[in-house]
Design a protein around this motif. Structure first.
Motif, mmCIF file in Angstrom:
data_model
loop_
_atom_site.group_PDB
_atom_site.id
_atom_site.type_symbol
_atom_site.label_atom_id
_atom_site.label_comp_id
_atom_site.label_asym_id
_atom_site.label_seq_id
_atom_site.Cartn_x
_atom_site.Cartn_y
_atom_site.Cartn_z
ATOM 1 N N GLY A 87 73.791 38.564 59.808
ATOM 2 C CA GLY A 87 74.695 38.213 60.651
ATOM 3 C C GLY A 87 74.391 37.307 61.628
ATOM 4 O O GLY A 87 75.300 36.805 62.524
ATOM 5 N N LYS A 88 73.104 36.889 61.576
ATOM 6 C CA LYS A 88 72.910 35.739 62.497
ATOM 7 C C LYS A 88 73.376 34.334 62.170
ATOM 8 O O LYS A 88 73.318 34.098 60.808
ATOM 9 C CB LYS A 88 71.415 35.827 62.827
ATOM 10 N N ILE A 89 73.881 33.527 63.287
ATOM 11 C CA ILE A 89 74.500 32.250 62.665
ATOM 12 C C ILE A 89 73.176 31.385 62.575
ATOM 13 O O ILE A 89 72.297 31.310 63.522
ATOM 14 C CB ILE A 89 75.189 31.763 64.079
ATOM 15 N N ALA A 90 73.238 30.780 61.224
ATOM 16 C CA ALA A 90 71.967 29.826 61.143
ATOM 17 C C ALA A 90 72.189 28.443 61.644
ATOM 18 O O ALA A 90 71.353 27.672 62.145
ATOM 19 C CB ALA A 90 71.893 29.736 59.578
ATOM 20 N N LYS A 91 73.620 27.983 61.658
ATOM 21 C CA LYS A 91 73.713 26.585 61.802
ATOM 22 C C LYS A 91 75.299 26.487 62.048
ATOM 23 O O LYS A 91 76.109 27.234 61.727
ATOM 24 C CB LYS A 91 73.500 25.922 60.711
ATOM 25 N N ILE A 92 75.815 25.536 62.871
ATOM 26 C CA ILE A 92 77.198 25.426 63.243
ATOM 27 C C ILE A 92 77.293 23.756 62.761
ATOM 28 O O ILE A 92 76.430 23.030 63.666
ATOM 29 C CB ILE A 92 77.637 25.641 64.540
ATOM 30 N N HIS A 93 78.236 23.595 62.144
ATOM 31 C CA HIS A 93 78.544 22.075 61.691
ATOM 32 C C HIS A 93 80.101 21.926 62.475
ATOM 33 O O HIS A 93 80.971 22.497 62.057
ATOM 34 C CB HIS A 93 78.537 21.732 60.278
#
Length: 148
Positions: A87-93
């Motif tokens: 559930g952790k955000i790895a990356k945001i584009h």
């Protein structure tokens, strides 16, 4: 006299589920459409002319893997939030450009991708490392079994 009623199923009427992103001491709720079949994932948000601020689409994958997206036939800018299996955000584009065929990759194995309006993640302060709360994400990272 016979009256005929014609009903059209629009994308806005698709079933939606609640998803929450915990960012620091803040929580951000979104109502998301679920794309968990190959055809739903392929279509995604194509041809949509708008997306409400607190809505999005959650792409769920059968297994954790590196993912790539493009914006063919997508008419609105989107933030792509790549989510690990815990559930952790790895990356945001941020602000993927409409109709752009450039591949946007996760850079690491992910379980899901959340698409929301372009610029919304920055506006809300959502960043890599924040946690997405939704039923498919493990509460803790799955640890490999020790070999005997």
């Amino acid at each position: 006299m016979l009256l005929l009623a014609v009903f059209s199923v629009s994308p806005a009427s698709a079933e939606e589920e609640k998803l929450v992103i915990e960012s620091g001491k803040k929580s951000h709720s979104f109502m998301v459409e679920i794309a968990d079949t190959p055809s739903a994932r392929m279509k995604g948000l194509m041809f949509r002319e708008k997306l409400d601020k607190k809505k999005g689409m959650l792409f769920l994958f059968d297994r954790v893997s590196v993912q790539g997206f493009w914006m063919q036939n997508t008419l609105i800018p989107l933030d792509m939030i790549f989510i690990k299996e815990d559930g952790k955000i790895a990356k945001i584009h941020p602000n993927a450009r409409p109709k752009d065929l450039t591949m946007i990759g996760s850079g690491q194995p992910v379980k899901a991708v959340l698409e929301i309006n372009g610029g919304q993640a920055e506006k809300l302060g959502i960043k890599a490392g924040d946690r997405v709360i939704y039923k498919v994400f493990a509460k803790e990272a799955v640890k490999p079994l020790a070999h005997p």
